[in-house]
Design an enzyme around this catalytic site. Structure first.
Site: not given
Length: 337
Positions: A103, A200-201, A286, A315
């Site tokens: 992201y 992540s994204q 996270d 994260h």
């Protein structure tokens, strides 16, 4: 007396379920009846338009890697940019990693993506439309020319959130599938050994693409975002999930519409359709993509699977340690082909 300043997120206690409970966490899925029809229609429409991928040699004095500035037709025929890196002098078609970005990040620089070519793989880096404008270390070049109707909170999470047909991630997931279409046609790529990856994204995008594209050979899914939305917004106070919370706090009458839209994009529903080998990773501290949301997807994944657990990390997950895990995992997997 000295003053120690800690940023939010530097130290996060174990706030989610115990690991033993996470390993068995298999929540019910909220899946719309027309989920498969929605995606079949979306991808069929996307494949009807747009020119072929373009690979323009990019001038860098790399001795062992050829670099190409690449663009291809994504959702709506929109041009999506990226990088294609290929081991110089590769003998015959090579496996390729299709990599998706986290992201806010853009495609960055070719030097950021040298690991896979160093290991003998090609890598196709897809830029996420509309991202990379505010990330100094990872600039982007691809806009999102589609104007979403309706109100939204700042960021990407609520663009078109009241209608699944207009939702931002419909375009992104379609772009990701079209990226696999594009790279599978490159003569230097072994179309039977395309691996999707991301964190992540990017992990959420890879998870969806592995379920949507029949040619994907394996998936590398790190601390995935866009997964188990309902639980994520209830237990984390961090962005990007908080973009949904802020929207719902102002549009109190839209919760049912919002979660109906999200059900078409929830990683749990894609994981339930995942059949290829997958290597996941999760970080137990996270608070951006909570561990229970990751394990929920992992436990629903239907294909052969492994998960690397990083107990003391937020994260950032395993970082470079996880990259080495991925290299060993793919070497073993593909040597068995």
């Amino acid at each position: 007396m000295s003053l120690i300043l800690l940023q939010v997120g530097d130290l996060v206690p174990l706030f989610d379920m115990p690991l033993e409970q996470l390993r068995g966490y298999l929540p019910d899925r909220d899946e719309p009846a027309d989920f498969d029809a929605f995606w079949s229609r979306t991808l069929a429409e996307a494949r009807e338009s747009g020119p072929a991928a373009e690979y323009v040699p990019y001038d860098l004095p790399f001795a062992a890697v050829d670099v190409f500035d690449v663009s291809f037709a994504g959702w709506g025929g929109h041009r999506i940019n990226g990088w294609f890196l290929l081991p110089k002098g590769a003998d015959g078609p090579v496996p390729c990693v299709a990599h998706y970005i986290g992201y806010s990040g853009g495609r960055g620089f070719p030097k950021d993506h040298l690991m896979w070519p160093a290991a003998g793989y090609a890598v196709f880096v897809m830029e996420t439309r509309g991202h990379g404008g505010g990330n100094v270390g990872s600039p982007g070049t691809t806009g999102d020319p589609h104007g979403s109707a309706g109100p939204q909170a700042p960021g990407m999470m609520t663009r078109g959130i009241l209608d699944p047909g207009d939702y931002y991630y419909r375009r992104v997931f379609t772009d990701a599938v079209r990226a696999v279409d594009a790279v599978s046609e490159h003569p230097a790529v072994d179309a039977g050994r395309i691996i999707v990856s991301g964190g992540s994204q990017g992990g959420g995008i890879a998870q969806a693409t592995a379920a949507l594209h029949p040619s994907v050979r394996a998936a590398l899914i790190d601390v995935p975002f866009l997964t188990h939305f309902r639980r994520a917004v209830e237990i984390t106070g961090r962005d990007p999930y908080q973009e949904l919370v802020r929207f719902l706090a102002t549009r109190r009458d839209t919760a049912d519409q919002v979660f109906r839209t999200l059900s078409y994009f929830d990683g749990l529903n894609f994981a339930a359709r995942g059949r290829v080998p997958a290597l996941y990773s999760v970080a137990l501290m996270d608070d951006v993509c909570p561990p229970s949301t990751v394990f929920a997807a992992y436990n629903h994944w239907q294909g052969p699977k492994e998960i690397t657990v990083w107990p003391w990390n937020n994260h950032e997950g395993g970082g470079g340690f996880q990259s080495e895990e991925q290299l060993r995992y793919l070497h073993k997997l593909l040597s068995e082909d």
